[in-house]
Design a protein around this motif. Sequence first.
Motif, PDB file in Angstrom:
ATOM      1  N   ALA A  79       0.846  -1.198   0.000  1.00 26.28           N
ATOM      2  CA  ALA A  79       0.000   0.000   0.000  1.00 26.28           C
ATOM      3  C   ALA A  79       0.874   1.238   0.000  1.00 26.28           C
ATOM      4  O   ALA A  79       1.760   1.376   0.848  1.00 26.28           O
ATOM      5  N   VAL A  80       0.659   2.116  -0.971  1.00 25.61           N
ATOM      6  CA  VAL A  80       1.427   3.366  -1.039  1.00 25.61           C
ATOM      7  C   VAL A  80       0.564   4.497  -0.505  1.00 25.61           C
ATOM      8  O   VAL A  80      -0.565   4.708  -0.960  1.00 25.61           O
ATOM      9  N   LEU A  81       1.111   5.199   0.480  1.00 26.65           N
ATOM     10  CA  LEU A  81       0.449   6.364   1.064  1.00 26.65           C
ATOM     11  C   LEU A  81       1.309   7.586   0.770  1.00 26.65           C
ATOM     12  O   LEU A  81       2.445   7.680   1.250  1.00 26.65           O
ATOM     13  N   GLY A  99      -1.893   4.335  -8.468  1.00 28.50           N
ATOM     14  CA  GLY A  99      -2.222   3.247  -7.562  1.00 28.50           C
ATOM     15  C   GLY A  99      -2.084   3.557  -6.091  1.00 28.50           C
ATOM     16  O   GLY A  99      -2.307   2.678  -5.247  1.00 28.50           O
ATOM     17  N   ALA A 100      -1.711   4.801  -5.765  1.00 31.21           N
ATOM     18  CA  ALA A 100      -1.608   5.170  -4.348  1.00 31.21           C
ATOM     19  C   ALA A 100      -2.971   5.022  -3.682  1.00 31.21           C
ATOM     20  O   ALA A 100      -3.994   5.355  -4.263  1.00 31.21           O
ATOM     21  N   ARG A 101      -2.963   4.526  -2.454  1.00 30.37           N
ATOM     22  CA  ARG A 101      -4.221   4.332  -1.723  1.00 30.37           C
ATOM     23  C   ARG A 101      -4.546   5.494  -0.796  1.00 30.37           C
ATOM     24  O   ARG A 101      -5.622   5.524  -0.193  1.00 30.37           O
ATOM     25  N   GLY A 102      -3.614   6.431  -0.667  1.00 33.26           N
ATOM     26  CA  GLY A 102      -3.878   7.548   0.226  1.00 33.26           C
ATOM     27  C   GLY A 102      -3.046   8.753  -0.151  1.00 33.26           C
ATOM     28  O   GLY A 102      -2.037   8.638  -0.867  1.00 33.26           O
ATOM     29  N   TYR A 103      -3.479   9.921   0.326  1.00 25.03           N
ATOM     30  CA  TYR A 103      -2.798  11.174  -0.004  1.00 25.03           C
ATOM     31  C   TYR A 103      -2.931  12.118   1.185  1.00 25.03           C
ATOM     32  O   TYR A 103      -4.017  12.608   1.475  1.00 25.03           O
ATOM     33  N   THR A 125      -9.253   3.928   0.824  1.00 25.81           N
ATOM     34  CA  THR A 125      -8.605   5.063   0.174  1.00 25.81           C
ATOM     35  C   THR A 125      -8.694   6.240   1.138  1.00 25.81           C
ATOM     36  O   THR A 125      -9.783   6.641   1.532  1.00 25.81           O
ATOM     37  N   ILE A 126      -7.540   6.771   1.528  1.00 28.79           N
ATOM     38  CA  ILE A 126      -7.476   7.811   2.545  1.00 28.79           C
ATOM     39  C   ILE A 126      -7.012   9.125   1.917  1.00 28.79           C
ATOM     40  O   ILE A 126      -5.924   9.188   1.343  1.00 28.79           O
ATOM     41  N   ILE A 127      -7.829  10.156   2.032  1.00 28.00           N
ATOM     42  CA  ILE A 127      -7.469  11.485   1.539  1.00 28.00           C
ATOM     43  C   ILE A 127      -7.511  12.452   2.714  1.00 28.00           C
ATOM     44  O   ILE A 127      -8.510  12.529   3.422  1.00 28.00           O
ATOM     45  N   GLY A 128      -6.417  13.166   2.934  1.00 28.28           N
ATOM     46  CA  GLY A 128      -6.365  14.127   4.034  1.00 28.28           C
ATOM     47  C   GLY A 128      -7.430  15.189   3.904  1.00 28.28           C
ATOM     48  O   GLY A 128      -7.842  15.543   2.793  1.00 28.28           O
TER      49      GLY A 128
END
Length: 211
Positions: A79-81, A99-103, A125-128
């Motif tokens: 998992a790439v964050l 393909g990143a799962r979060g930012y 999927t995590i977005i700040g």
Amino acid sequence: MTPTRVLICDDHAPFREGLRALLSTTTEVEVVGEAPDGRAAIAAALALQPDVVLMDLTMPGMSGVEATERVLARCPHIAVLVLTMVEDDEALFAALQAGARGYLLKGARKAEILRAVQGVVDGQTIIGAPVAAKLTTLLGARPRPAQTFPQLSSREREILILLTQQLTNGEIAAKLGLSEKTVRNHVSNIFTKLQVSTRAEAITTARAAGI
């Protein structure tokens, strides 16, 4: 509980050290390595097989987006964050498409980073929050796609969908709580508006439009 294994990829050594120190205050995370640029990030990810890669976007030699693509091409289970200072729309979409799962933006609180690390491991999927607010505004400003068969009423669209499921008039009537006569009238109207003469033609037309 086995700690989540994390690889930190960032070209600023002080930031890597600070992030390692922050993550080391919890037993839920184990920092297994660091990388100062995109190529080193790929090599470290392949060698260490971490659960999560914390990836900066702006690194020398190779961007975090390209590094993300290459890591996931070889190791899709990682998992790439993204953890970066960059908050423009293009960077966000490029990272997610890679393909990143979060930012997350640098400056996120420890609790937010830890939640994001666990979230991407769990497949979320995590977005700040700051980026998510901007994304919501951006998407809200985009024109909505035209509705398929706008000439149909909502009830007629509902019945057309049921027609594509091969339901009879009686079955549709029972499902929607209508009389068969009412359903027949709706079906007749659908035929007229779609310019077809049989159920088969109506179904073919609907499926061709993606219904």
